[in-house]
Design an enzyme around this catalytic site. Structure first.
Site, short mmCIF file in Angstrom:
data_model
loop_
_atom_site.label_atom_id
_atom_site.label_comp_id
_atom_site.label_asym_id
_atom_site.label_seq_id
_atom_site.Cartn_x
_atom_site.Cartn_y
_atom_site.Cartn_z
N SER A 6 -14.89 -28.95 0.94
CA SER A 6 -15.41 -30.11 -0.15
C SER A 6 -16.34 -31.23 0.61
CB SER A 6 -14.57 -30.96 -0.63
OG SER A 6 -15.07 -32.37 -1.39
N TYR A 49 -8.32 -37.87 0.44
CA TYR A 49 -8.63 -37.18 0.31
C TYR A 49 -9.71 -35.99 1.13
CZ TYR A 49 -11.64 -33.38 -2.64
OH TYR A 49 -11.06 -32.05 -3.01
#
Length: 254
Positions: free
Chosen positions: A145, A158
């Site tokens: 990500s 996250y």
């Protein structure tokens, strides 16, 4: 030259592929000739995704197991290898997101994020890599990500999980490259999906995003397929331990 990117009849396991980016990658690799194994935990959703691809003329299977459950993972990988055949390519895509301010972030949500996003990648990769090392061949692609490198409000766990996957990718490369296994990552930027549609419709956020991204737009999920084909093919045989950021230049800009 086309042989460099040929993935015809390669068997690809994609975790969390019943929907979203995982399903987009499943369809994209199938269109390039790969045999797809869709992993998920919801039988109806996974079967629907597989049925869609089957109706489009592709070879597709379903493997139901929870990536965060070690026993289920091992049983699932054994079943695939013993009944369908060797897993040539693994794409660790399964992931979850929870949003809370850091000081109020519930421990249960932290544990859930780490279990799926981090431990799940470890467990599935370990089970698959044991077979790949015996064959001295294989490719593992971890979906990372932008948050593997950047932080944002309300998603600190996250970001921590995706940062860990970045380092897991590099560590796996160091240990597995000697067995002719390539381990790399794809790090998506901001893509327009059903999950991000509320942000797309948020005028202020979209304006910020377009100003922040050199390409000045949201990404389309299909734009991830090229990186996946590249990292799945012979063209990437000497590329190992890298992250490809598919982000419209966002990480490069201040």
């Amino acid at each position: 030259m086309s042989e460099l990117f040929d993935i015809t009849q390669k068997r690809v396991l994609i975790t969390g592929a019943s929907q979203g980016i995982g399903f987009i990658l499943a369809r994209g690799l199938a269109q390039h000739g790969a045999e797809i194994i869709i992993n998920g935990t919801h039988a109806e959703r996974a079967e629907k995704a597989a049925s869609t691809l089957h109706e489009e003329g592709f070879t597709v299977h379903v493997a139901l197991f929870d990536v965060a459950n070690a026993a289920e993972v091992q049983a699932g990988i054994n079943h695939i290898e013993n009944t369908l055949g060797p897993i040539d390519i693994l794409i660790n895509n399964a992931g979850i997101q929870r949003r809370h301010p850091f000081t109020e972030f519930p421990l249960d949500d932290w544990n859930d994020i780490m279990a799926v996003n981090q431990t799940g990648v470890f467990l599935v990769s370990q089970a698959v890599a044991r077979r790949m090392t015996e064959r001295r061949a294989g490719k593992i692609i971890n979906i990372c990500s932008m948050q593997s490198e950047l932080g944002r409000d309300t998603i600190t766990p996250y970001a921590a999980s995706k940062g860990a996957v970045k380092m897991l990718t590099r560590g796996m490369c160091v240990e597995l490259a000697r067995h002719n296994i390539q381990v790399n990552g794809i790090a998506p930027g901001y893509f327009r999906t059903p999950l991000t549609e509320p942000l797309v419709q948020d005028k202020a956020f979209s304006e910020w995003l377009c100003k922040r991204t050199p390409a000045a737009r949201w990404g389309n999920p299909e734009e991830l397929i090229g990186a996946a084909v590249f990292l799945s093919s012979r063209a990437s045989d000497f590329i190992n331990g890298h992250l490809i950021f598919v982000d419209g230049g966002m990480l490069a800009a201040v």
